[in-house]
Enzyme design. Structure first.
Site, PDB file in Angstrom:
ATOM      1  N   ASP A   8       0.825  -1.228   0.000  1.00  0.00           N
ATOM      2  CA  ASP A   8       0.000   0.000   0.000  1.00  0.00           C
ATOM      3  C   ASP A   8       0.853   1.270   0.000  1.00  0.00           C
ATOM      4  OD1 ASP A   8      -1.423  -2.279   1.002  1.00  0.00           O
ATOM      5  OD2 ASP A   8      -3.000  -0.992   1.794  1.00  0.00           O
ATOM      6  N   GLU A  39      -4.411   2.039  -2.823  1.00  0.00           N
ATOM      7  CA  GLU A  39      -5.640   2.555  -2.186  1.00  0.00           C
ATOM      8  C   GLU A  39      -5.393   3.769  -1.280  1.00  0.00           C
ATOM      9  OE1 GLU A  39      -7.641   0.366   0.807  1.00  0.00           O
ATOM     10  OE2 GLU A  39      -5.854   0.193   2.030  1.00  0.00           O
ATOM     11  N   ASN A  40      -4.124   3.988  -0.870  1.00  0.00           N
ATOM     12  CA  ASN A  40      -3.829   5.124   0.020  1.00  0.00           C
ATOM     13  C   ASN A  40      -2.884   6.139  -0.623  1.00  0.00           C
ATOM     14  OD1 ASN A  40      -3.491   2.362   1.995  1.00  0.00           O
ATOM     15  ND2 ASN A  40      -5.096   3.822   2.540  1.00  0.00           N
ATOM     16  N   ASN A  67     -10.349  -1.175   0.553  1.00  0.00           N
ATOM     17  CA  ASN A  67     -11.509  -0.503   1.151  1.00  0.00           C
ATOM     18  C   ASN A  67     -11.500   1.013   0.938  1.00  0.00           C
ATOM     19  OD1 ASN A  67      -9.246  -0.928   3.039  1.00  0.00           O
ATOM     20  ND2 ASN A  67     -10.467   0.273   4.466  1.00  0.00           N
ATOM     21  N   HIS A  68     -10.355   1.581   0.534  1.00  0.00           N
ATOM     22  CA  HIS A  68     -10.296   3.030   0.261  1.00  0.00           C
ATOM     23  C   HIS A  68     -10.514   3.367  -1.216  1.00  0.00           C
ATOM     24  CE1 HIS A  68      -9.215   4.431   4.264  1.00  0.00           C
ATOM     25  NE2 HIS A  68      -8.382   3.405   4.362  1.00  0.00           N
ATOM     26  N   HIS A 150      -7.164  -8.220   0.035  1.00  0.00           N
ATOM     27  CA  HIS A 150      -7.077  -7.050   0.900  1.00  0.00           C
ATOM     28  C   HIS A 150      -7.872  -7.335   2.166  1.00  0.00           C
ATOM     29  CE1 HIS A 150      -6.061  -2.791   1.198  1.00  0.00           C
ATOM     30  NE2 HIS A 150      -7.221  -2.623   1.805  1.00  0.00           N
ATOM     31  N   HIS A 175      -3.436  -4.299   3.175  1.00  0.00           N
ATOM     32  CA  HIS A 175      -4.359  -3.575   4.059  1.00  0.00           C
ATOM     33  C   HIS A 175      -3.804  -3.311   5.463  1.00  0.00           C
ATOM     34  CE1 HIS A 175      -7.964  -1.967   5.939  1.00  0.00           C
ATOM     35  NE2 HIS A 175      -7.882  -2.905   6.870  1.00  0.00           N
ATOM     36  N   HIS A 177      -0.790  -2.894   6.418  1.00  0.00           N
ATOM     37  CA  HIS A 177       0.388  -2.007   6.309  1.00  0.00           C
ATOM     38  C   HIS A 177       1.585  -2.523   7.105  1.00  0.00           C
ATOM     39  CE1 HIS A 177      -1.991   1.804   4.854  1.00  0.00           C
ATOM     40  NE2 HIS A 177      -2.393   0.690   4.269  1.00  0.00           N
TER      41      HIS A 177
HETATM   42 FE   LIG Z   1      -4.010   0.450   2.889  1.00  0.00          FE
HETATM   43 FE   LIG Z   2      -7.186  -1.029   3.245  1.00  0.00          FE
END
Ligand SMILES: [Fe+2]
Ligand SMILES: [Fe+2]
Length: 261
Positions: A8, A39-40, A67-68, A150, A175, A177
């Protein structure tokens, strides 16, 4: 074929490190294909169009999400057109974007596939049943299948690993991290790791300014998160996949710490 998978990407500092270092990493390790979770990438929340194009220009072939995915509202406008971005396939349909994409590289068809767990996450469709459904197509379309699962819960990720062993070339988790040290090749030839970790601020709580997170725990009040500053850690894996039979031959952690931002 040799793959680099990048955990990520969190915020601008991480993007800047990839801008200056990724080309060298690819050359030095003779990487042929790069996948990153994005996603981040935009301020910790989602992926803007500009940032996505930037990451592709640095040498990333395909970006996976989580999820982001929907945090940057503009993604609704561009995700249908961008075949190099995949979001979890188990969002209830109809849903913009795609759960997998197939890229032809030197006549090898590589499927990059994204699913989300649903333990301590949004209650999407069942990832296991979604896999069964998608795999019916994917097994006929691709020589190599790579799955970004994820998820938050280690047990859900471990279970998915066993579920897909022998069906995909590689399943890696994203996810949390934080990279886990359990990389291995499962009995039927699938590479597995519970989480590959993040590419983001080293002195942080999973990418977020540590003081803000501590304050939030102390007060139990909502305080706006900000991406932390300072040194950047890059976490990922390097994986060898046999192009003839699709089996994973080697999976190794890849970690770097960059003191300048
Ligand atoms: Fe993430
Ligand atoms: Fe995530």
């Amino acid at each position: 074929m040799k793959f680099l998978i990048i955990g990520d990407i969190v915020g601008r500092g991480a993007r800047n490190i990839l801008k200056t270092k990724l080309e060298g990493i690819i050359k030095e390790n003779q990487i042929q294909f790069v996948i990153a979770n994005g996603e981040n990438a935009s301020g910790g929340n989602g992926l803007s169009y500009k940032n996505a194009q930037e990451l592709f220009s640095y040498g990333i072939d395909v970006i996976t999400m989580g999820n982001h995915t929907w945090d940057q509202k503009e993604i609704y406008k561009y995700i249908d057109q961008e075949e190099r971005i995949v979001r979890p396939s188990n969002y209830p349909s109809p849903c913009p974007g795609r759960g997998y994409t197939i890229i032809d590289k030197n006549n090898i068809k590589i499927a990059i596939y994204n699913l989300s767990g649903r333990v301590f996450l949004n209650s999407l469709d069942c990832p296991f049943k979604t896999f069964e459904k998608d795999y019916k197509n994917l097994k006929n379309l691709a020589d190599i299948i790579i799955l970004d699962f994820h998820g938050e819960a280690t047990a859900e990720k471990k279970a998915m690993g066993w579920f897909v062993d022998g069906k995909v070339s590689l399943i890696f988790g994203t996810h949390t991290h934080v990279q886990t040290g359990d990389e291995r090749i499962l009995p039927n030839g699938t590479g597995y790791i519970t989480d590959i970790g993040m590419t983001g601020p080293y002195n942080s709580v999973i990418g977020v300014d540590k003081d803000i997170v501590i304050e939030r725990f102390l007060t139990q009040r909502p305080i706006r998160f900000e991406v932390a500053k300072g040194p950047i850690e890059l976490n990922g894996i390097i994986v060898d996949i046999n192009e003839e039979n699709g089996k994973c031959e080697n999976i190794q952690p890849y970690k770097q710490l960059y003191l300048q931002e």
